[in-house]
Design a protein around this motif. Structure first.
Motif, PDB file in Angstrom:
ATOM      1  N   TRP A  84      23.040  90.828  30.763  1.00 26.62           N
ATOM      2  CA  TRP A  84      23.628  91.970  30.341  1.00 26.62           C
ATOM      3  C   TRP A  84      23.960  91.784  28.879  1.00 26.62           C
ATOM      4  CZ3 TRP A  84      28.526  91.559  27.826  1.00 26.62           C
ATOM      5  CH2 TRP A  84      29.114  90.299  27.951  1.00 26.62           C
ATOM      6  N   ALA A  85      24.259  92.988  28.198  1.00 30.84           N
ATOM      7  CA  ALA A  85      24.695  92.995  26.825  1.00 30.84           C
ATOM      8  C   ALA A  85      25.541  93.843  26.438  1.00 30.84           C
ATOM      9  CB  ALA A  85      23.292  93.255  26.006  1.00 30.84           C
ATOM     10  N   SER A  86      26.397  93.656  25.480  1.00 28.99           N
ATOM     11  CA  SER A  86      27.576  94.804  25.210  1.00 28.99           C
ATOM     12  C   SER A  86      26.990  96.014  24.716  1.00 28.99           C
ATOM     13  CB  SER A  86      28.480  94.118  24.275  1.00 28.99           C
ATOM     14  OG  SER A  86      27.875  93.754  23.135  1.00 28.99           O
ATOM     15  N   ALA A  95      29.271  97.575  34.870  1.00 31.53           N
ATOM     16  CA  ALA A  95      30.508  96.366  34.769  1.00 31.53           C
ATOM     17  C   ALA A  95      31.392  96.652  35.858  1.00 31.53           C
ATOM     18  CB  ALA A  95      30.866  96.442  33.398  1.00 31.53           C
ATOM     19  N   PRO A  96      32.051  97.911  36.027  1.00 33.29           N
ATOM     20  CA  PRO A  96      33.055  97.888  36.786  1.00 33.29           C
ATOM     21  C   PRO A  96      32.719  97.729  38.467  1.00 33.29           C
ATOM     22  CG  PRO A  96      33.147  99.740  35.732  1.00 33.29           C
ATOM     23  CD  PRO A  96      31.828  99.160  35.514  1.00 33.29           C
ATOM     24  N   ALA A 124      30.521  90.622  22.859  1.00 33.08           N
ATOM     25  CA  ALA A 124      30.722  90.078  24.258  1.00 33.08           C
ATOM     26  C   ALA A 124      31.932  90.001  24.930  1.00 33.08           C
ATOM     27  CB  ALA A 124      29.457  89.182  24.543  1.00 33.08           C
ATOM     28  N   LEU A 125      32.762  89.232  23.903  1.00 34.83           N
ATOM     29  CA  LEU A 125      34.034  88.981  24.536  1.00 34.83           C
ATOM     30  C   LEU A 125      34.918  90.323  24.652  1.00 34.83           C
ATOM     31  CD1 LEU A 125      34.632  85.580  22.772  1.00 34.83           C
ATOM     32  CD2 LEU A 125      34.759  85.917  25.060  1.00 34.83           C
ATOM     33  N   ALA A 126      34.646  91.247  23.800  1.00 32.06           N
ATOM     34  CA  ALA A 126      35.189  92.539  23.965  1.00 32.06           C
ATOM     35  C   ALA A 126      34.972  93.432  25.145  1.00 32.06           C
ATOM     36  CB  ALA A 126      35.104  93.364  22.564  1.00 32.06           C
ATOM     37  N   GLU A 130      37.118  94.430  28.125  1.00 31.45           N
ATOM     38  CA  GLU A 130      37.411  95.977  28.197  1.00 31.45           C
ATOM     39  C   GLU A 130      37.196  96.190  29.769  1.00 31.45           C
ATOM     40  OE1 GLU A 130      35.324 100.160  27.008  1.00 31.45           O
ATOM     41  OE2 GLU A 130      34.755  98.322  25.964  1.00 31.45           O
ATOM     42  N   TYR A 131      36.144  95.435  30.458  1.00 27.55           N
ATOM     43  CA  TYR A 131      35.932  95.901  31.815  1.00 27.55           C
ATOM     44  C   TYR A 131      36.362  94.876  32.519  1.00 27.55           C
ATOM     45  CZ  TYR A 131      32.585  99.261  29.868  1.00 27.55           C
ATOM     46  OH  TYR A 131      32.210 100.347  29.162  1.00 27.55           O
TER      47      TYR A 131
END
Length: 196
Positions: A84-86, A95-96, A124-126, A130-131
């Motif tokens: 994946w990628a942000s 993602a969910p 990526a960390l954000a 978030e998810y």
């Protein structure tokens, strides 16, 4: 007659190549998303019969949070690898589902591992925060892990997102390219759980 065959062959190849990009993201040199195909259909889930599976190569390295992870340490468990990628819209959409199924199947011995590629660590960390991503992700900014971890002739990720499921013996058992739903994930995992 030969020109008709050649035209048909070119059309078949063009159609096949075009289908690989459905639901996948493309990026520019700056890492920003350049667009996705309309909709976010999964471009086929490929399941490999048990007797035809080939081993996953070495996939290990640094995680987004600075730890170390080696997928081989999960031998004896089913492993779901999600590339994946942000910046990828289908990655955000799935993602969910990945987070939910990871939690649902953990008690059955299934482990999820992300592979964040062509991305910045900060973004990526954000994304993970978030998810609510409950599993670790390897940091693969230049795509080397993805390229080296899948031996020639095996099912390998060809787009972002891609998901590969590895059986308890460390063999590649399934692959999907594009956004996955909960049902898609269970369709890849549940048959492997039933193998014992």
């Amino acid at each position: 007659m030969n020109s008709v065959r050649i035209t048909r062959a070119v059309l078949a190849v063009t159609t096949a190549v075009g289908s690989l990009s459905l639901g996948a993201c493309a990026t520019g040199a700056d890492g920003t998303e350049q667009g996705t195909a309309p909709g976010s259909a999964v471009v086929g889930v490929t399941m490999v019969p048990e007797g035809e599976r080939r081993p996953l190569g070495e996939i290990r390295g640094e995680t987004l949070d600075g730890g170390k992870l080696d997928v081989a340490d999960h031998r004896g468990r089913i492993v779901v690898l999600n590339v994946w990628a942000s910046w990828c819209a289908p990655c955000r959409a799935e993602a969910p589902h990945l987070a939910d199924v990871a939690e649902e199947t953990r008690s059955e011995g299934v482990r999820f591992v992300g592979v964040d590629t062509r991305d910045t660590r900060r973004l990526a960390l954000a994304f993970e925060e978030e998810y609510g991503v409950p599993y670790p992700s390897l940091y693969d900014p230049d795509g080397r892990l993805v390229l080296s971890g899948f031996p020639k002739g095996t099912l390998h990720p060809r787009a972002v997102p891609s998901t590969v499921v590895v059986d308890r013996e460390g063999r590649i058992a399934a692959r999907a390219m594009g956004e996955l739903s909960r049902e898609d994930l269970h369709g890849m995992i549940d048959p492997l759980l039933a193998e014992g």
